[in-house]
Write a protein that holds these residues in place. Structure first.
Motif, PDB file in Angstrom:
ATOM      1  N   PHE A  88       0.826  -1.206   0.000  1.00  0.00           N
ATOM      2  CA  PHE A  88       0.000   0.000   0.000  1.00  0.00           C
ATOM      3  C   PHE A  88       0.862   1.259   0.000  1.00  0.00           C
ATOM      4  O   PHE A  88       0.375   2.352  -0.187  1.00  0.00           O
ATOM      5  CB  PHE A  88      -0.952   0.004   1.204  1.00  0.00           C
ATOM      6  CG  PHE A  88      -2.176  -0.818   0.967  1.00  0.00           C
ATOM      7  CD1 PHE A  88      -3.341  -0.235   0.499  1.00  0.00           C
ATOM      8  CD2 PHE A  88      -2.162  -2.183   1.167  1.00  0.00           C
ATOM      9  CE1 PHE A  88      -4.460  -0.993   0.248  1.00  0.00           C
ATOM     10  CE2 PHE A  88      -3.279  -2.954   0.923  1.00  0.00           C
ATOM     11  CZ  PHE A  88      -4.433  -2.356   0.461  1.00  0.00           C
ATOM     12  N   PRO A 108      -0.694  -3.655  -4.202  1.00  0.00           N
ATOM     13  CA  PRO A 108      -1.351  -4.344  -3.079  1.00  0.00           C
ATOM     14  C   PRO A 108      -2.075  -5.620  -3.495  1.00  0.00           C
ATOM     15  O   PRO A 108      -2.008  -6.623  -2.790  1.00  0.00           O
ATOM     16  CB  PRO A 108      -2.351  -3.301  -2.589  1.00  0.00           C
ATOM     17  CG  PRO A 108      -1.820  -2.001  -3.021  1.00  0.00           C
ATOM     18  CD  PRO A 108      -1.029  -2.227  -4.266  1.00  0.00           C
ATOM     19  N   HIS A 109      -2.748  -5.585  -4.656  1.00  0.00           N
ATOM     20  CA  HIS A 109      -3.526  -6.783  -4.990  1.00  0.00           C
ATOM     21  C   HIS A 109      -2.626  -7.959  -5.332  1.00  0.00           C
ATOM     22  O   HIS A 109      -2.991  -9.106  -5.114  1.00  0.00           O
ATOM     23  CB  HIS A 109      -4.524  -6.480  -6.107  1.00  0.00           C
ATOM     24  CG  HIS A 109      -3.911  -6.214  -7.443  1.00  0.00           C
ATOM     25  ND1 HIS A 109      -3.531  -4.966  -7.855  1.00  0.00           N
ATOM     26  CD2 HIS A 109      -3.617  -7.048  -8.457  1.00  0.00           C
ATOM     27  CE1 HIS A 109      -3.033  -5.044  -9.069  1.00  0.00           C
ATOM     28  NE2 HIS A 109      -3.063  -6.290  -9.465  1.00  0.00           N
ATOM     29  N   ALA A 112      -1.524  -9.450  -2.101  1.00  0.00           N
ATOM     30  CA  ALA A 112      -2.618 -10.239  -1.533  1.00  0.00           C
ATOM     31  C   ALA A 112      -2.740 -11.586  -2.242  1.00  0.00           C
ATOM     32  O   ALA A 112      -2.999 -12.607  -1.619  1.00  0.00           O
ATOM     33  CB  ALA A 112      -3.931  -9.459  -1.645  1.00  0.00           C
ATOM     34  N   ARG A 113      -2.528 -11.585  -3.561  1.00  0.00           N
ATOM     35  CA  ARG A 113      -2.647 -12.844  -4.297  1.00  0.00           C
ATOM     36  C   ARG A 113      -1.551 -13.831  -3.915  1.00  0.00           C
ATOM     37  O   ARG A 113      -1.725 -15.028  -4.066  1.00  0.00           O
ATOM     38  CB  ARG A 113      -2.587 -12.570  -5.797  1.00  0.00           C
ATOM     39  CG  ARG A 113      -3.904 -12.017  -6.324  1.00  0.00           C
ATOM     40  CD  ARG A 113      -3.818 -11.733  -7.796  1.00  0.00           C
ATOM     41  NE  ARG A 113      -4.938 -10.895  -8.195  1.00  0.00           N
ATOM     42  CZ  ARG A 113      -5.020 -10.309  -9.381  1.00  0.00           C
ATOM     43  NH1 ARG A 113      -4.066 -10.474 -10.265  1.00  0.00           N
ATOM     44  NH2 ARG A 113      -6.068  -9.570  -9.684  1.00  0.00           N
ATOM     45  N   ARG A 118      -4.172  -8.402   4.703  1.00  0.00           N
ATOM     46  CA  ARG A 118      -4.116  -7.525   5.853  1.00  0.00           C
ATOM     47  C   ARG A 118      -5.522  -7.060   6.221  1.00  0.00           C
ATOM     48  O   ARG A 118      -6.446  -7.146   5.422  1.00  0.00           O
ATOM     49  CB  ARG A 118      -3.268  -6.296   5.541  1.00  0.00           C
ATOM     50  CG  ARG A 118      -3.922  -5.395   4.515  1.00  0.00           C
ATOM     51  CD  ARG A 118      -3.221  -4.079   4.395  1.00  0.00           C
ATOM     52  NE  ARG A 118      -3.263  -3.346   5.657  1.00  0.00           N
ATOM     53  CZ  ARG A 118      -2.772  -2.136   5.809  1.00  0.00           C
ATOM     54  NH1 ARG A 118      -2.193  -1.527   4.795  1.00  0.00           N
ATOM     55  NH2 ARG A 118      -2.850  -1.526   6.961  1.00  0.00           N
ATOM     56  N   LEU A 137     -16.413 -11.782  -1.611  1.00  0.00           N
ATOM     57  CA  LEU A 137     -15.412 -10.952  -2.255  1.00  0.00           C
ATOM     58  C   LEU A 137     -13.999 -11.429  -1.916  1.00  0.00           C
ATOM     59  O   LEU A 137     -13.074 -11.234  -2.700  1.00  0.00           O
ATOM     60  CB  LEU A 137     -15.604  -9.509  -1.778  1.00  0.00           C
ATOM     61  CG  LEU A 137     -14.959  -8.435  -2.621  1.00  0.00           C
ATOM     62  CD1 LEU A 137     -15.692  -8.296  -3.924  1.00  0.00           C
ATOM     63  CD2 LEU A 137     -14.949  -7.126  -1.872  1.00  0.00           C
ATOM     64  N   GLY A 138     -13.861 -12.055  -0.766  1.00  0.00           N
ATOM     65  CA  GLY A 138     -12.534 -12.485  -0.348  1.00  0.00           C
ATOM     66  C   GLY A 138     -11.998 -13.671  -1.136  1.00  0.00           C
ATOM     67  O   GLY A 138     -10.800 -13.887  -1.185  1.00  0.00           O
ATOM     68  N   ALA A 139     -12.877 -14.447  -1.743  1.00  0.00           N
ATOM     69  CA  ALA A 139     -12.425 -15.643  -2.456  1.00  0.00           C
ATOM     70  C   ALA A 139     -11.564 -15.256  -3.649  1.00  0.00           C
ATOM     71  O   ALA A 139     -11.827 -14.254  -4.314  1.00  0.00           O
ATOM     72  CB  ALA A 139     -13.630 -16.456  -2.902  1.00  0.00           C
ATOM     73  N   GLN A 140     -10.541 -16.073  -3.896  1.00  0.00           N
ATOM     74  CA  GLN A 140      -9.609 -15.757  -4.984  1.00  0.00           C
ATOM     75  C   GLN A 140      -9.950 -16.546  -6.249  1.00  0.00           C
ATOM     76  O   GLN A 140     -10.714 -17.498  -6.211  1.00  0.00           O
ATOM     77  CB  GLN A 140      -8.181 -16.088  -4.548  1.00  0.00           C
ATOM     78  CG  GLN A 140      -7.720 -15.277  -3.360  1.00  0.00           C
ATOM     79  CD  GLN A 140      -7.660 -13.784  -3.661  1.00  0.00           C
ATOM     80  OE1 GLN A 140      -6.967 -13.348  -4.557  1.00  0.00           O
ATOM     81  NE2 GLN A 140      -8.413 -12.988  -2.906  1.00  0.00           N
ATOM     82  N   GLN A 142     -11.750 -16.123  -8.932  1.00  0.00           N
ATOM     83  CA  GLN A 142     -13.147 -16.347  -9.313  1.00  0.00           C
ATOM     84  C   GLN A 142     -13.312 -16.106 -10.810  1.00  0.00           C
ATOM     85  O   GLN A 142     -12.949 -15.050 -11.319  1.00  0.00           O
ATOM     86  CB  GLN A 142     -14.065 -15.402  -8.537  1.00  0.00           C
ATOM     87  CG  GLN A 142     -14.023 -15.620  -7.039  1.00  0.00           C
ATOM     88  CD  GLN A 142     -15.117 -14.850  -6.335  1.00  0.00           C
ATOM     89  OE1 GLN A 142     -16.267 -14.906  -6.729  1.00  0.00           O
ATOM     90  NE2 GLN A 142     -14.750 -14.129  -5.297  1.00  0.00           N
ATOM     91  N   GLU A 145     -15.368 -13.041 -11.942  1.00  0.00           N
ATOM     92  CA  GLU A 145     -14.857 -11.686 -11.777  1.00  0.00           C
ATOM     93  C   GLU A 145     -14.213 -11.172 -13.054  1.00  0.00           C
ATOM     94  O   GLU A 145     -13.695 -10.063 -13.083  1.00  0.00           O
ATOM     95  CB  GLU A 145     -13.877 -11.632 -10.596  1.00  0.00           C
ATOM     96  CG  GLU A 145     -14.614 -11.735  -9.265  1.00  0.00           C
ATOM     97  CD  GLU A 145     -13.734 -11.569  -8.060  1.00  0.00           C
ATOM     98  OE1 GLU A 145     -12.514 -11.490  -8.231  1.00  0.00           O
ATOM     99  OE2 GLU A 145     -14.271 -11.518  -6.947  1.00  0.00           O
ATOM    100  N   ALA A 200     -10.855 -11.842   5.192  1.00  0.00           N
ATOM    101  CA  ALA A 200      -9.459 -12.057   4.820  1.00  0.00           C
ATOM    102  C   ALA A 200      -9.163 -13.555   4.725  1.00  0.00           C
ATOM    103  O   ALA A 200      -8.414 -14.005   3.863  1.00  0.00           O
ATOM    104  CB  ALA A 200      -8.538 -11.394   5.840  1.00  0.00           C
TER     105      ALA A 200
END
Lengths: 343, 332
Positions: A88, A108-109, A112-113, A118, A137-140, A142, A145, A200
């Motif tokens: 960030f 940041p994304h 996260a991947r 966080r 939304l937290g699921a990766q 998808q 999306e 998260a």
């Protein structure tokens, strides 16, 4: 985190908590010490805002599978360090790696991947989405999306159903299942913290970074929140969290890193920290050892005696920090920026 | 009484005519931007102008077929959306607002400028580019048709039919997208970008996709308007239209699929009804000339719409279709 988060009796599984604690037990209590199995390694990271050096960390390793507490007075650079580690914010210099993979200059994304998620100091519940939508939304990864696949429900229906089931399990574990169709905006502050943590977890993270998970949470919910943090460790995740409250830190962390004025001034197991002179200086000010005048000495002595008398009234044995704070002037509470040490 | 019926009929025609379609498509685009993604696009009319002039210039100036003009218009809108989005979507929402409002006004001034006259015909604009489209109508476009007490020329009816089909398709697309995980990401971005970033979504890319999608709807709206009026004049594309489209969206309910559509119909209906109704009241002497003359009506009707919108925001802030609980969350 395993796909199935259903509670397993603690006896049936190894206790990674104790493993991390045991692994760290023999390490010297010094800044920048190498850990047996580091997940995150930070090297020479600095970040300045104008003339102010917000973060200047020479070397820091975070043990995998343990809970690392990051403490320090206000303005110590804890949140800035969090922002740097999660993309960030970008540092002026330095490198940092996760599982040997450099995280420098990643957005940041992408961080996260990789599995480093966080939460935020000011909880970011997505108010006008329902609790369930927040979770999904937290699921990766998808399918739905992507713009084109979104138009063909067949490509994402099944995945959505599976994600919904997993979200439901997590919500049940965090006791939010009854709220699943409510807007996240109507949840209480504590429930939002729980939701943010559960959300998260939907991304199957390897490292969870919690920025003041306890801020704004009432004492009753604090215990369950801390229980959930310990559960993350049981599930094999690496947890880093920022906290002000020494009791909380001592309760759950395997290792504590103390920051002040952007630098790491001490690290070690929780019980070592309150004996550390640098830490005491950072929290109480460096001049507390300076010779006192007679009047002051008398006053401090009287206060200390009163505090000890209070302490003895409490059935639980006083821990080092408490002893420390009662030996010193009563300024300990205000030095930890007014955080109410709820017990 | 017959005056009132006439006024109702004229207002109904206005509410279903190409102008309502124009605002509906503009507002559907703004709904994707503002309602779902939280992007502040204050220059939606720029995309509409590119759509309208895409057809007009391609057909009248370059002698291309009508459908090539449609493609040119859409591509131009996409390019403009990318140009506007690339520098601003990484920044705070305000910057997109500033850039779009400036672009909308700047593009209009550019199109009407003397130096652009060889391409756009300057202030006089372009015309005679919609014959091949009107000729596609399955009915006789020379005749007039009476529907529900309103009178339509065959051409108007054809533009309105195709236009409403476009609106229906656009609404269907938005409906399909917003119930998918893709739409969920957009709504989450509206709520808090950083939270979405922390969950591993490329926020910049989603904002760009939303901006482009809404821009294409805007371009389609501009095309309907150009084809409906049969001309493309830069000054038709005043940025006030963007704000009327916002009004339609808020009237109907933001972040609702049918909000912008119903909002536009009602907005146009009220504007026209106030206009015709007031004029007939004045000509019948019910409103004395000293109080209000018929030349004031054009302005007064906007005052009435303004008052109506204020009352709406006081008593039904969520618009016609909105969810009150959702709007009330903002107040906390």
């Amino acid at each position: 985190m395993p796909a199935d988060p259903s509670p397993v009796p603690p006896a049936d599984r190894p206790a990674p908590a104790r493993l991390a604690q045991a692994a760290l037990a023999d390490l010297p209590w010094q800044v920048g010490v190498a850990k047996p199995d580091p997940a995150l390694v930070v090297d020479g990271v600095t970040r300045t805002f104008g003339g102010l050096t917000a973060v200047s960390v020479d070397h820091l390793e975070i043990q995998r599978g343990g809970i690392t507490g990051l403490i320090g007075p206000n303005g110590a650079g804890k949140t800035t360090l969090f922002n740097l580690l999660t993309g960030f914010d970008q540092p002026d210099t330095g490198t940092w790696t996760f599982d040997g993979q450099s995280l420098g200059k990643l957005s940041p994304h992408k961080v996260a991947r990789l599995g480093v998620v966080r939460t935020f100091q000011l909880t970011k519940a997505l108010s006008r989405l329902t609790v369930m939508q927040n979770m999904l939304l937290g699921a990766q990864d998808q399918n739905g999306e992507s713009f084109l696949k979104a138009l063909v429900p067949g490509t994402w229906r099944r995945q959505e159903t599976a994600n919904t089931e997993r979200a439901m399990e997590l919500l049940t574990r965090f006791k939010l299942d009854a709220k699943k169709d409510d807007f996240a905006g109507i949840l209480s502050g504590g429930q939002r913290k729980l939701l943010e943590m559960a959300r998260a977890l939907m991304s199957d993270p390897k490292v969870v970074m919690l920025d003041e998970p306890r801020a704004g949470v009432n004492p009753a919910l604090t215990q369950s929140l801390l229980g959930h943090v310990k559960d993350l460790r049981e599930d094999g995740m690496t947890v880093v969290f920022v906290e002000h409250d020494m009791d909380v830190v001592r309760d759950i962390s395997d290792w504590v890193v103390v920051m002040a004025a952007g630098k790491i001034i001490a690290e070690g197991p929780p019980e070592s920290i309150s004996q550390n002179k640098d830490v005491v200086d950072a929290y109480l000010g460096a001049h507390h050892d300076a010779p006192l005048t007679n009047e002051e000495e008398d006053r401090v002595l009287a206060e200390a005696e009163a505090a000890i008398a209070r302490e003895e009234g409490v059935p639980t044995g006083a821990s080092p920090a408490e002893t420390l704070s009662s030996e010193r002037t009563g300024s300990h509470r205000s030095a930890t920026d007014g955080t109410d040490t709820t017990r | 009484m017959s005056d009132l019926l006439d006024a109702l009929a004229i207002a109904l025609k206005s509410g279903l005519g190409f102008q309502a379609i124009f605002f509906a498509l503009l507002a559907i685009g703004i709904n994707v931007h503002f309602g779902y993604t939280g992007l502040l696009n204050f220059g939606q009319i720029a995309f509409a102008m590119l759509g309208g002039f895409g057809i007009a210039i391609s057909v009248s100036k370059w002698g291309m077929p009508f459908w090539v003009g449609v493609v040119v218009g859409i591509v131009a809108a996409i390019v403009l959306a990318l140009l506007l989005g690339l520098p601003t979507l990484r920044l705070r929402a305000d910057y997109l607002a500033i850039v779009t409002i400036a672009t909308a006004e700047g593009l209009r001034l550019l199109f009407r400028s003397v130096s652009a006259t060889p391409v756009t015909n300057g202030t006089r604009g372009l015309s005679a580019f919609n014959q091949s489209f009107i000729a596609l109508a399955p009915w006789d476009t020379q005749r007039r048709y009476a529907i529900l007490g309103t009178s339509w020329s065959g051409g108007e009816l054809w533009v309105a039919t195709v236009g409403w089909i476009l609106v229906a398709l656009a609404s269907l697309l938005v409906y399909q997208l917003m119930r998918s995980p893709w739409g969920r990401v957009l709504k989450a971005i509206r709520e808090d970008e950083d939270a979405v970033r922390a969950l591993g979504k490329n926020v910049y890319s989603y904002k760009m996709q939303a901006l482009v999608l809404g821009a294409v709807f805007g371009a389609l709206g501009g095309m309907v308007y150009a084809v409906g009026t049969g001309s493309a004049i830069p000054d038709q594309y005043q940025n006030a239209n963007t704000f009327l489209a916002y009004a339609a969206l808020i009237l109907g309910g933001a972040a609702r699929v049918l909000g912008p559509v119903v909002g536009s119909i009602i907005l146009l209906f009220i504007l026209q009804f106030a206009d015709t109704g007031l004029r007939s009241l004045i000509s019948n002497g019910i409103i004395p000339d000293t109080l209000l003359s018929s030349t004031d009506v054009a302005q007064i009707r906007f005052v009435l719409v303004g008052i109506g919108l204020m009352l709406l925001l006081v008593f039904r802030p969520q618009g016609i279709f909105g969810d009150r609980r959702e709007v009330m969350l903002d107040a906390r």
